[in-house]
Design a protein around this motif. Structure first.
Motif, PDB file in Angstrom:
ATOM      1  N   MET A 247       0.838  -1.195   0.000  1.00 42.49           N
ATOM      2  CA  MET A 247       0.000   0.000   0.000  1.00 42.49           C
ATOM      3  C   MET A 247       0.871   1.242   0.000  1.00 42.49           C
ATOM      4  N   ASP A 248       0.291   2.373  -0.385  1.00 44.59           N
ATOM      5  CA  ASP A 248       1.028   3.634  -0.418  1.00 44.59           C
ATOM      6  C   ASP A 248       1.141   4.212   0.988  1.00 44.59           C
ATOM      7  N   LEU A 249       2.360   4.537   1.375  1.00 49.23           N
ATOM      8  CA  LEU A 249       2.582   5.163   2.673  1.00 49.23           C
ATOM      9  C   LEU A 249       1.927   6.543   2.728  1.00 49.23           C
ATOM     10  N   ALA A 250       1.832   7.215   1.583  1.00 50.22           N
ATOM     11  CA  ALA A 250       1.204   8.538   1.542  1.00 50.22           C
ATOM     12  C   ALA A 250      -0.254   8.474   1.973  1.00 50.22           C
ATOM     13  N   ASP A 251      -0.950   7.378   1.625  1.00 47.82           N
ATOM     14  CA  ASP A 251      -2.353   7.227   2.040  1.00 47.82           C
ATOM     15  C   ASP A 251      -2.449   7.083   3.551  1.00 47.82           C
ATOM     16  N   VAL A 252      -1.532   6.319   4.124  1.00 47.78           N
ATOM     17  CA  VAL A 252      -1.514   6.143   5.580  1.00 47.78           C
ATOM     18  C   VAL A 252      -1.247   7.477   6.268  1.00 47.78           C
ATOM     19  N   LYS A 253      -0.306   8.238   5.737  1.00 48.15           N
ATOM     20  CA  LYS A 253       0.018   9.533   6.339  1.00 48.15           C
ATOM     21  C   LYS A 253      -1.131  10.531   6.174  1.00 48.15           C
ATOM     22  N   GLU A 254      -1.885  10.405   5.084  1.00 47.74           N
ATOM     23  CA  GLU A 254      -3.042  11.287   4.912  1.00 47.74           C
ATOM     24  C   GLU A 254      -4.074  11.031   6.003  1.00 47.74           C
ATOM     25  N   VAL A 255      -4.305   9.772   6.325  1.00 48.92           N
ATOM     26  CA  VAL A 255      -5.220   9.430   7.416  1.00 48.92           C
ATOM     27  C   VAL A 255      -4.657   9.937   8.740  1.00 48.92           C
ATOM     28  N   SER A 272      -6.925  -4.163  12.253  1.00 46.92           N
ATOM     29  CA  SER A 272      -8.150  -4.487  12.977  1.00 46.92           C
ATOM     30  C   SER A 272      -9.329  -4.611  12.020  1.00 46.92           C
ATOM     31  N   GLY A 273      -9.444  -3.658  11.084  1.00 52.92           N
ATOM     32  CA  GLY A 273     -10.538  -3.717  10.131  1.00 52.92           C
ATOM     33  C   GLY A 273     -10.473  -4.963   9.257  1.00 52.92           C
ATOM     34  N   ALA A 274      -9.264  -5.312   8.820  1.00 52.73           N
ATOM     35  CA  ALA A 274      -9.105  -6.507   7.997  1.00 52.73           C
ATOM     36  C   ALA A 274      -9.448  -7.770   8.782  1.00 52.73           C
ATOM     37  N   LEU A 275      -9.027  -7.822  10.047  1.00 51.01           N
ATOM     38  CA  LEU A 275      -9.329  -8.986  10.893  1.00 51.01           C
ATOM     39  C   LEU A 275     -10.824  -9.077  11.189  1.00 51.01           C
ATOM     40  N   ARG A 437      -0.575 -23.027   8.642  1.00 51.29           N
ATOM     41  CA  ARG A 437      -1.466 -23.299   7.508  1.00 51.29           C
ATOM     42  C   ARG A 437      -2.781 -23.926   7.942  1.00 51.29           C
ATOM     43  N   GLU A 438      -2.743 -24.788   8.950  1.00 48.44           N
ATOM     44  CA  GLU A 438      -3.976 -25.445   9.388  1.00 48.44           C
ATOM     45  C   GLU A 438      -4.913 -24.488  10.122  1.00 48.44           C
ATOM     46  N   LEU A 439      -4.360 -23.452  10.758  1.00 46.60           N
ATOM     47  CA  LEU A 439      -5.192 -22.516  11.522  1.00 46.60           C
ATOM     48  C   LEU A 439      -5.717 -21.369  10.667  1.00 46.60           C
ATOM     49  N   ALA A 440      -5.019 -21.038   9.592  1.00 43.05           N
ATOM     50  CA  ALA A 440      -5.457 -19.941   8.715  1.00 43.05           C
ATOM     51  C   ALA A 440      -5.179 -20.322   7.269  1.00 43.05           C
ATOM     52  N   PRO A 441      -5.927 -21.283   6.732  1.00 42.32           N
ATOM     53  CA  PRO A 441      -5.641 -21.778   5.379  1.00 42.32           C
ATOM     54  C   PRO A 441      -5.985 -20.786   4.275  1.00 42.32           C
ATOM     55  N   GLU A 442      -6.810 -19.777   4.567  1.00 42.60           N
ATOM     56  CA  GLU A 442      -7.218 -18.806   3.538  1.00 42.60           C
ATOM     57  C   GLU A 442      -6.632 -17.433   3.861  1.00 42.60           C
ATOM     58  N   LEU A 443      -5.332 -17.388   3.950  1.00 47.57           N
ATOM     59  CA  LEU A 443      -4.650 -16.180   4.407  1.00 47.57           C
ATOM     60  C   LEU A 443      -4.755 -15.039   3.396  1.00 47.57           C
ATOM     61  N   TRP A 444      -4.932 -15.367   2.127  1.00 54.44           N
ATOM     62  CA  TRP A 444      -5.071 -14.316   1.127  1.00 54.44           C
ATOM     63  C   TRP A 444      -6.328 -13.483   1.358  1.00 54.44           C
ATOM     64  N   ASP A 445      -7.360 -14.082   1.931  1.00 52.50           N
ATOM     65  CA  ASP A 445      -8.567 -13.305   2.242  1.00 52.50           C
ATOM     66  C   ASP A 445      -8.234 -12.176   3.204  1.00 52.50           C
ATOM     67  N   LEU A 446      -7.401 -12.481   4.203  1.00 53.45           N
ATOM     68  CA  LEU A 446      -7.007 -11.461   5.164  1.00 53.45           C
ATOM     69  C   LEU A 446      -6.109 -10.414   4.517  1.00 53.45           C
ATOM     70  N   ALA A 447      -5.169 -10.859   3.680  1.00 49.79           N
ATOM     71  CA  ALA A 447      -4.270  -9.913   3.006  1.00 49.79           C
ATOM     72  C   ALA A 447      -5.057  -8.961   2.111  1.00 49.79           C
ATOM     73  N   ASP A 448      -6.051  -9.475   1.394  1.00 51.70           N
ATOM     74  CA  ASP A 448      -6.843  -8.631   0.495  1.00 51.70           C
ATOM     75  C   ASP A 448      -7.746  -7.669   1.249  1.00 51.70           C
ATOM     76  N   ASN A 449      -8.037  -7.989   2.503  1.00 50.03           N
ATOM     77  CA  ASN A 449      -8.862  -7.084   3.321  1.00 50.03           C
ATOM     78  C   ASN A 449      -8.093  -5.846   3.775  1.00 50.03           C
ATOM     79  N   LEU A 454      -7.817   0.111   4.637  1.00 49.42           N
ATOM     80  CA  LEU A 454      -7.154   1.407   4.502  1.00 49.42           C
ATOM     81  C   LEU A 454      -8.006   2.363   3.664  1.00 49.42           C
ATOM     82  N   ASP A 455      -8.613   1.861   2.594  1.00 52.28           N
ATOM     83  CA  ASP A 455      -9.468   2.710   1.749  1.00 52.28           C
ATOM     84  C   ASP A 455     -10.635   3.276   2.546  1.00 52.28           C
ATOM     85  N   GLU A 456     -11.159   2.480   3.463  1.00 52.01           N
ATOM     86  CA  GLU A 456     -12.261   2.950   4.299  1.00 52.01           C
ATOM     87  C   GLU A 456     -11.818   4.126   5.167  1.00 52.01           C
ATOM     88  N   LEU A 457     -10.640   4.023   5.746  1.00 53.06           N
ATOM     89  CA  LEU A 457     -10.105   5.114   6.556  1.00 53.06           C
ATOM     90  C   LEU A 457      -9.776   6.328   5.692  1.00 53.06           C
TER      91      LEU A 457
END
Length: 483
Positions: A247-255, A272-275, A437-449, A454-457
């Motif tokens: 992600m762009d650091l500039a977006d984080v700094k804007e928030v 937190s939002g992604a989780l 892997r057994e506890l979080a097999p769909e980790l890409w879902d979390l990464a994509d969140n 950030l866009d929401e913020l």
């Protein structure tokens, strides 16, 4: 004699077949900037030149049979770069999922303790023509800050320039002392432990009463064992899944600027939002807030020696608050409390107590704890680790290839099988996620969140018209250094 300090050695003692104590990183390189083009043998030869003069890459652990104290570092007189730098072809089509699968497999294997505790795997076959380099370094040799710095030392500011640390003085490689000397010195050090223990105990005993008093006044960080249970809070296996995003650091700094908080507040709120979304999609969002353990660097704040100079802070993620802005306000407020509480703790407390780590006792305890699945039998200590690591603010080049991604992956533990590490890099935030892997097999879902959170913020920040900001201004706040 270069003997490991207690905290460094503890990462050796804690390691098992399932709890692997190395830290990893994925460098994505633009090979078009390499002056002579990419060729694996050439890259390995260049690496041999650069690591050969750096003792941090040549030292290995030596522990005589009768040694009663922590092991020592010695120079590997038979150092061979071919044992440490290898390559692997990413299966077609070489997309991010295939790259992550290869990295997860590499992260699932322990390092060879008979050699210096690091590896680099060059990943070929990426769909966009980039080259990947998966690094593995044992936590006994680096923490978050020193690990990123060590990799940066191999990089340059221009494609054909010498490395950033070229010409910088390096300590001499640790010569191998006689085993008898190591044993005698270890016995003498062991004899002094009762005195050190007596000195350390009184100030430590005051930590719990003060924590209770602060908690009664609402001035304490979340206490351990108060986190709600989720699917990634269980007994881990040795299998790892990884995912990553940028992600762009500039977006984080804007928030940050819009709401008068810190970058770390925004990062925690984004996580937190992604989780929240990840757990809600699985119908397991707890009613109470998730609790993260946030490593805090104490480099420059402690006289304790050793490589790992880190403390820890428990942070509420306010994941029970639906509104993103309200969640950010809550996290910013609670972080001020947690940081103020953390300042009252000795910066060297963890390092001081780790000096008493006993290898056989720790190793046995870890294995019993895992075998009996005790992480599932007591309240959750914390839900996950979230680490924020400072990286290079400018473009850097690894073996001539411009670094277009630098994704870090920390260790996971029984009871906390998810780690999210954020690294600032050339105007971006590179986020690496690693989990059992057994506890979080769909980790890409979390990464994509994460970008969605950030866009929401960011959207809320751009709609904000009122001048009022929550919390003190950034100049008034003194955030703890990231690890």
């Amino acid at each position: 004699m270069d003997r490991l300090r207690g905290l460094d050695a503890s990462f050796l003692y804690f390691e098992s077949n399932t709890m692997l104590m190395h830290v990893c990183g994925l460098l994505v390189l633009d090979q078009s900037t390499m002056p002579d083009g990419y060729e694996f043998s050439r890259l390995r030869d260049h690496l041999k030149e650069r690591v050969g003069g750096n003792p941090a890459f040549r030292r290995k652990v030596h522990n005589p049979v009768l040694n009663l104290d922590h092991p020592v570092w010695v120079d590997d007189e038979q150092f061979d770069i071919e044992h440490h730098v290898r390559r692997v072809i990413v299966p077609a089509p070489g997309d991010r999922e295939q790259v992550a699968a290869v990295c997860g497999d590499l992260a699932s294997h322990p390092l060879d303790r008979n050699r210096p505790l690091w590896e680099m795997w060059v990943l070929e076959g990426l769909e966009d023509g980039s080259i990947g380099v998966m690094t593995k370094m044992h936590h006994a040799t680096v923490d978050g800050v020193s690990g990123a710095s060590l990799i940066s030392e191999l990089c340059s500011l221009e494609p054909g320039a010498p490395p950033i640390a070229a010409g910088a003085p390096k300590p001499a490689a640790p010569a191998r002392p006689r085993d008898a000397r190591i044993v005698v010195d270890g016995a003498l050090r062991l004899a002094t432990r009762p005195v050190k223990f007596a000195r350390l105990l009184p100030p430590t005993l005051g930590v719990l009463p003060e924590w209770i008093q602060r908690s009664s006044r609402g001035k304490a960080m979340p206490a351990p064992f108060t986190a709600p249970r989720t699917s990634f809070n269980g007994t881990i296996t040795g299998h790892r899944a990884v995912a990553f995003t940028r992600m762009d650091l500039a977006d984080v700094k804007e928030v940050k600027n819009a709401f008068g908080c810190t970058v770390n507040d925004v990062v925690l709120t984004m996580c937190s939002g992604a989780l929240r979304q990840y757990l809600a999609d699985r119908d397991e969002l707890p009613d109470s807030s998730l609790v993260a353990m946030v490593p805090v660097s104490v480099h420059g704040k402690t006289k304790a020696e050793g490589t790992n100079k880190v403390s820890g802070m428990f942070a509420s993620l306010a994941s029970d608050i639906a509104d993103a802005v309200e969640r950010l306000a809550s996290i910013a407020e609670q972080n001020l409390v947690a940081k103020d509480h953390h300042k009252t703790l000795s910066a060297s407390l963890l390092q001081d107590w780790a000096q008493f780590a006993a290898p056989n006792t720790f190793a046995l305890a870890v294995r019993v704890y895992s075998k009996l699945r005790l992480a599932e039998r007591h309240p959750v200590i914390h839900n996950l680790v979230i680490s924020n690591v400072p990286g290079p603010p400018m473009p850097i080049y690894f073996m001539g290839g411009r670094v277009t991604g630098f994704f870090p992956f920390g260790p996971v533990f029984d009871g906390a099988g998810l780690n999210v590490t954020v690294l600032s890099n050339d105007g971006h935030l590179d986020v690496g996620l690693i989990a059992c892997r057994e506890l979080a097999p769909e980790l890409w879902d979390l990464a994509d969140n994460l970008p969605i959170a950030l866009d929401e913020l960011l959207s809320a920040a751009r709609k904000k018209t009122a001048p009022a900001k929550f919390g003190p201004s950034p100049k008034q706040r003194q955030p703890a250094s990231p690890a």
